[in-house]
Design a protein around this motif. Structure first.
Motif, short mmCIF file in Angstrom:
data_model
loop_
_atom_site.label_atom_id
_atom_site.label_comp_id
_atom_site.label_asym_id
_atom_site.label_seq_id
_atom_site.Cartn_x
_atom_site.Cartn_y
_atom_site.Cartn_z
N GLY A 37 0.89 -1.28 -0.14
CA GLY A 37 -0.13 0.14 0.00
C GLY A 37 0.83 1.36 0.15
O GLY A 37 0.33 2.18 0.44
N GLU A 38 2.01 1.28 -0.48
CA GLU A 38 2.85 2.43 -0.64
C GLU A 38 2.51 3.33 -1.70
O GLU A 38 3.18 4.50 -1.66
N TYR A 39 1.82 2.93 -2.88
CA TYR A 39 1.66 3.44 -3.90
C TYR A 39 0.22 3.43 -4.25
O TYR A 39 -0.50 2.45 -3.84
N PHE A 40 -0.26 4.14 -5.30
CA PHE A 40 -1.51 3.70 -5.88
C PHE A 40 -1.81 2.41 -6.08
O PHE A 40 -0.75 1.82 -6.67
N SER A 41 -2.97 1.84 -5.87
CA SER A 41 -3.25 0.54 -6.42
C SER A 41 -3.81 0.48 -7.73
O SER A 41 -4.26 1.50 -8.06
N PRO A 42 -3.57 -0.51 -8.49
CA PRO A 42 -4.74 -0.50 -9.82
C PRO A 42 -6.04 0.03 -9.82
O PRO A 42 -6.38 0.95 -10.65
N THR A 43 -6.63 -0.25 -8.71
CA THR A 43 -8.18 0.15 -8.75
C THR A 43 -8.32 1.54 -8.30
O THR A 43 -9.04 2.32 -8.51
N ALA A 47 -10.12 5.01 -10.21
CA ALA A 47 -11.19 6.09 -9.69
C ALA A 47 -10.01 7.34 -9.96
O ALA A 47 -10.71 8.40 -10.29
N THR A 48 -8.88 7.25 -9.95
CA THR A 48 -7.99 8.70 -10.25
C THR A 48 -8.51 8.94 -11.76
O THR A 48 -8.59 10.03 -12.09
N ALA A 49 -8.39 8.08 -12.57
CA ALA A 49 -8.68 8.36 -13.87
C ALA A 49 -10.16 8.97 -14.13
O ALA A 49 -10.38 9.64 -14.93
N LEU A 50 -11.15 8.39 -13.45
CA LEU A 50 -12.43 8.85 -13.54
C LEU A 50 -12.39 10.31 -13.25
O LEU A 50 -12.97 11.16 -13.66
N VAL A 74 -12.27 17.32 -6.83
CA VAL A 74 -12.97 16.09 -6.97
C VAL A 74 -12.55 15.25 -6.10
O VAL A 74 -11.36 14.82 -6.04
N ASP A 75 -13.31 14.94 -5.12
CA ASP A 75 -12.99 14.03 -4.19
C ASP A 75 -13.79 12.38 -4.38
O ASP A 75 -14.88 12.55 -4.62
N ILE A 76 -12.80 11.37 -4.41
CA ILE A 76 -13.55 9.98 -4.78
C ILE A 76 -13.38 9.13 -3.64
O ILE A 76 -12.27 9.00 -3.16
N THR A 77 -14.35 8.32 -3.45
CA THR A 77 -14.20 7.34 -2.32
C THR A 77 -14.79 6.10 -3.28
O THR A 77 -15.64 5.86 -4.16
N LYS A 78 -13.67 4.94 -3.42
CA LYS A 78 -13.67 3.96 -3.96
C LYS A 78 -14.05 2.78 -2.94
O LYS A 78 -13.58 2.52 -1.97
#
Length: 136
Positions: A37-43, A47-50, A74-78
């Motif tokens: 969990g040290e970087y963005f996960s693929p999922t 959410a970031t791309a969206l 934009v604040d996104i919750t996945k």
């Protein structure tokens, strides 16, 4: 032509290289799925791309219709689900600058642009997308 080249680095980590710009991006599996969990996960990147896509498309519409969205966040919750592991919902809060006063027509343009960005259109209809637009 290749857009992105991704290499597996071991320990559930990858490095993706954007061919055109030669920029790199590291991903990690999330802590809840055996990763560091040290970087963005693929999922997280989905959410970031969206969020980035929505802001870009809204920005294009704002330029074409002569209004400003600079400073919009934009604040996104996945939300993840299991069996199979997948993104089950993305909650999107678009927060527009308080100094800007948008007309009803501009708000309509913004909302339509957000809901019709290419990433949003590419995501499964099974994925719940919950939008909140905060104009003040």
């Amino acid at each position: 032509m290749i857009t992105v080249q991704t290499e597996y680095l071991g320990e559930l980590r990858t490095k993706a290289r954007h061919i055109h710009s030669d920029n790199n991006l590291i991903t990690d599996a999330p802590i809840d799925n055996k990763g560091k969990g040290e970087y963005f996960s693929p999922t997280d990147l989905v959410a970031t791309a969206l969020g980035s896509c929505m802001l870009t498309i809204i920005g294009i519409e704002a330029e074409e219709h002569n209004f400003n969205i600079t400073g919009t966040v934009v604040d996104i919750t996945k939300i993840m689900a299991a069996n199979p592991r997948r993104i089950s919902e993305i909650i999107i809060h678009l927060k527009f600058p308080q100094k800007e006063k948008y007309s009803d027509q501009q708000k309509k343009i913004i909302e339509e642009a957000a809901r019709s960005c290419p990433v949003c259109n590419s995501l499964s209809s099974k994925l719940k997308k919950t939008f909140f637009f905060h104009f003040s």
